[in-house]
Design an enzyme around this catalytic site. Sequence first.
Site, PDB file in Angstrom:
ATOM      1  N   HIS A  84       0.820  -1.220   0.000  1.00  0.00           N
ATOM      2  CA  HIS A  84       0.000   0.000   0.000  1.00  0.00           C
ATOM      3  C   HIS A  84       0.851   1.265   0.000  1.00  0.00           C
ATOM      4  O   HIS A  84       0.350   2.340  -0.332  1.00  0.00           O
ATOM      5  CB  HIS A  84      -1.059  -0.018   1.112  1.00  0.00           C
ATOM      6  CG  HIS A  84      -0.580   0.287   2.496  1.00  0.00           C
ATOM      7  ND1 HIS A  84      -0.270  -0.682   3.423  1.00  0.00           N
ATOM      8  CD2 HIS A  84      -0.373   1.464   3.122  1.00  0.00           C
ATOM      9  CE1 HIS A  84       0.102  -0.107   4.548  1.00  0.00           C
ATOM     10  NE2 HIS A  84       0.053   1.194   4.405  1.00  0.00           N
ATOM     11  N   ASP A 220       1.246  -7.698   2.284  1.00  0.00           N
ATOM     12  CA  ASP A 220       1.373  -6.262   2.023  1.00  0.00           C
ATOM     13  C   ASP A 220       2.837  -5.814   1.853  1.00  0.00           C
ATOM     14  O   ASP A 220       3.396  -5.150   2.715  1.00  0.00           O
ATOM     15  CB  ASP A 220       0.699  -5.505   3.173  1.00  0.00           C
ATOM     16  CG  ASP A 220       0.357  -4.069   2.806  1.00  0.00           C
ATOM     17  OD1 ASP A 220       0.912  -3.565   1.813  1.00  0.00           O
ATOM     18  OD2 ASP A 220      -0.444  -3.459   3.521  1.00  0.00           O
ATOM     19  N   SER A 644       4.145   2.151   8.433  1.00  0.00           N
ATOM     20  CA  SER A 644       3.914   1.179   7.373  1.00  0.00           C
ATOM     21  C   SER A 644       5.207   0.911   6.628  1.00  0.00           C
ATOM     22  O   SER A 644       5.878   1.844   6.202  1.00  0.00           O
ATOM     23  CB  SER A 644       2.871   1.695   6.404  1.00  0.00           C
ATOM     24  OG  SER A 644       1.617   1.346   6.864  1.00  0.00           O
TER      25      SER A 644
HETATM   26  N1  ARG Z   1      -4.777   0.452   7.565  1.00  0.00           N
HETATM   27  C1  ARG Z   1      -3.495   0.479   6.931  1.00  0.00           C
HETATM   28  C2  ARG Z   1      -2.829   1.819   7.166  1.00  0.00           C
HETATM   29  O1  ARG Z   1      -3.129   2.849   7.238  1.00  0.00           O
HETATM   30  C3  ARG Z   1      -3.513   0.071   5.492  1.00  0.00           C
HETATM   31  C4  ARG Z   1      -4.247   0.962   4.532  1.00  0.00           C
HETATM   32  C5  ARG Z   1      -4.268   0.495   3.096  1.00  0.00           C
HETATM   33  N2  ARG Z   1      -5.162  -0.643   2.889  1.00  0.00           N
HETATM   34  C6  ARG Z   1      -6.483  -0.552   2.559  1.00  0.00           C
HETATM   35  N3  ARG Z   1      -7.183  -1.637   2.461  1.00  0.00           N
HETATM   36  N4  ARG Z   1      -7.125   0.594   2.370  1.00  0.00           N
HETATM   37  O2  ARG Z   1      -3.050   2.799   7.178  1.00  0.00           O
HETATM   38  N1  GLU Z   2      -1.216   1.278   7.490  1.00  0.00           N
HETATM   39  C1  GLU Z   2      -0.621   2.324   8.296  1.00  0.00           C
HETATM   40  C2  GLU Z   2       0.387   3.161   7.509  1.00  0.00           C
HETATM   41  O1  GLU Z   2       0.187   3.360   6.348  1.00  0.00           O
HETATM   42  C3  GLU Z   2      -0.061   1.734   9.537  1.00  0.00           C
HETATM   43  C4  GLU Z   2      -1.183   1.453  10.425  1.00  0.00           C
HETATM   44  C5  GLU Z   2      -1.158   2.310  11.646  1.00  0.00           C
HETATM   45  O2  GLU Z   2      -0.524   1.858  12.606  1.00  0.00           O
HETATM   46  O3  GLU Z   2      -1.764   3.407  11.630  1.00  0.00           O
HETATM   47  O4  GLU Z   2       1.305   3.737   8.030  1.00  0.00           O
END
Ligand code: ARG
Ligand code: GLU
Length: 709
Positions: A84, A220, A644
């Site tokens: 991502h 990921d 991330s």
């Molecule tokens: N929750 C994770 C992070 O902020 C991954 C976000 C990307 N994945 C998604 N299915 N939208 O941010």
């Molecule tokens: N998916 C998140 C990122 O893009 C990490 C998740 C989090 O701990 O907020 O940094």
Amino acid sequence: MKKITLTLLFALVLPVVALADEGMWIPMLLGRNEAAMQKAGMRITAKDIYDINNACLKDAVILFNQGCTGEFVSDQGLFLTNHHCGYYYITSNSTVEHDYLTHGFWAMSREQEIPCKGLTATRLVRMEDVTRQVLQGIDDNTSEQDRERIIKQHIAVITGDAVEGTHYKAVIKPFYYGNQYFMYVNEVFTDVRLVGAPPSNIGKFGGDTDNWMWPRHTGDFSMFRVYVGKDGKPADYSKHNVPYKPLKHLTISLKGVDEGDFTFVFGYPGTTQRYVPHQQMELQALQENPIRIALRDIRLNHYKAAMEQSPAQRLKYASKVASIANGWKKWQGETLGIQRLNGVDQKKAQEKTFQQWADNRPEYRKVLADLDENYRALSPIELKWVYFSEAVMASDIMARARRFNQMAQNIGDDIKAREDAEKFLADNEKFFADFDLHSPVDRAIFVETFLYMWQQGYAPYLDAKGKGEAAIRKHLEGVYDKSMLTNPKEMDKFLKGYKAKDYEKIVKDPAVDLFIVAHAYTYRPEDEFTFDLCRRNIGKLMRTYVRGMMQQYPDSNFFPDANLTLRVAYGHVQGFRPKDAVYYTPYSTLDGIMEKENPDIYDYVVEPRLKELYNTKDYGRYANLRGEMPVAFIATNHTTGGNSGSPVLNADGQLVGINFDRCWEGTMSDLLFDPAYCRNISLDIRYCLFIIDKFAGARHLVDEMTIVE
Ligand code: ARG
Ligand code: GLU
């Protein structure tokens, strides 16, 4: 009854100092944590992690653009980050014939690696405490405005001196709300190339349904390579550039980690708000989040319904939905978490002990009362602004109206007006294709979000448009249908003949008019004035408050809130109990992917090749001792957005995973960390290598890496 005693106990035993496993620590000062980390199981030293004189683990960690982390895994500049994080570069290099997003991409030779324009990888060269120099000449009598100005000047001089005669870049950031300043001298690489990415149904397996959730089965990751000039220094893309030889790249361990094992995450967490007063927590978690969630509910429902109608619609809205849904889901977890912990009451209890301590210290006596006064003035303004961003700007037509209105600002200058019109015209077509200016989806979103805002009392300017909901709805529908923004032909004609005096037609357009009215109501000059004033006051008060808390607990090690600087978080691999009678074990396997498989649901399609490997249990050296193919694991490392792609390392400092998410039940950790619920989610490095090697057949990439079995 039990609940009450637990809460009280919590409030009593959880003062403001960091809890077990809480904290995002400064690498340069890690010596202070070394004993605790070694007690927790670490077998290396703080100096192995950060050392100014020798190559160390920090040399293997990079900031990926301005929002993710990556880590070098070969002496040829190869690095790993999340799928991502690389998403934009994977999609923007995809075409219908070469759809890397859907099918994945693997460079089988260096020539096939794809340059990524604009992508940077930043390595920290060294950091330094520059508090004294930054704050020179500033004292308690300096006004906030002067303070800001002086600091800015000092920063320019200090950073200038620091990088003079080098190719480095320096930044200085405030810590502890401006009680301390650190300088970061960085090396910024600008030739970064895409090397590999799994297909979407591995890299984004589970999609938004599984996002923020455990059990998780998302592969990921994506891979890039840094190139430099022949002199070994950062250089913009050139075919003569050569792979960068990092001072240090990570050793990968195939041994994996088990429940209870020590791990640490080394990366760039973006923002946390650990020390805010209860008013801020309440505003954010209990007032703003519910508004944002309700309004995004409306949008998501309409988009999702449309996406179910056809594959074309699904594609059309996928990335929009992904970005809207990410915050929407996190905020729900955050609010529930704060409610469950009675976070606001906990804060109040902390503040009470602070006040008792501060009562006979004039410097601190009034700080909480003053904070309260400022929040009283600021909060209502902030809520209005939340409505503006989440409701007024929810629809595509309003985004376009804002831009159209900007065009109308050029009164009387025909040449400028023509330039504007040409620009507008140039992307008009794209706008009608990508956006949704005349679709039932955007129309419904526009009407429903405005209506909701009006019902909550945040759009009183609509009162004059009709009596009761039905009349307001009708009015809004009329705005949408009558606006020329929703009529491509009319727009085309208007723009082609546009002259400066036509600005009147723009501002009379019903959609533009509504935008202007909503904007004027939200951003009244007196509100902006009050907001700025309160923000400044709060900035100063927080500086005092945090300094006070640190004096109140002089023996405690306070971690500074995250600010997109390199940090270390450490903890243990550990399952948790998300709710009564449920225990989550700390790792997931390929079996879980097969359990979730559903050929009819896009996010749960499993590639035939992966199934084949599963059926034959062809996991090679990547299986765990139980013969399973591990996919992801959770641990108590304190992380946030920006982490991330961060390397997750074992007790020996070897790479065992790539951080990519947090568990939903613990997303309040930006405000309040709870060791019982807060878990980061990491991709098991064995699954990553298995996909590269066995699934994609890109063994040459694995062969570049340093692996211990
Ligand atoms: N929750 C994770 C992070 O902020 C991954 C976000 C990307 N994945 C998604 N299915 N939208 O941010
Ligand atoms: N998916 C998140 C990122 O893009 C990490 C998740 C989090 O701990 O907020 O940094």
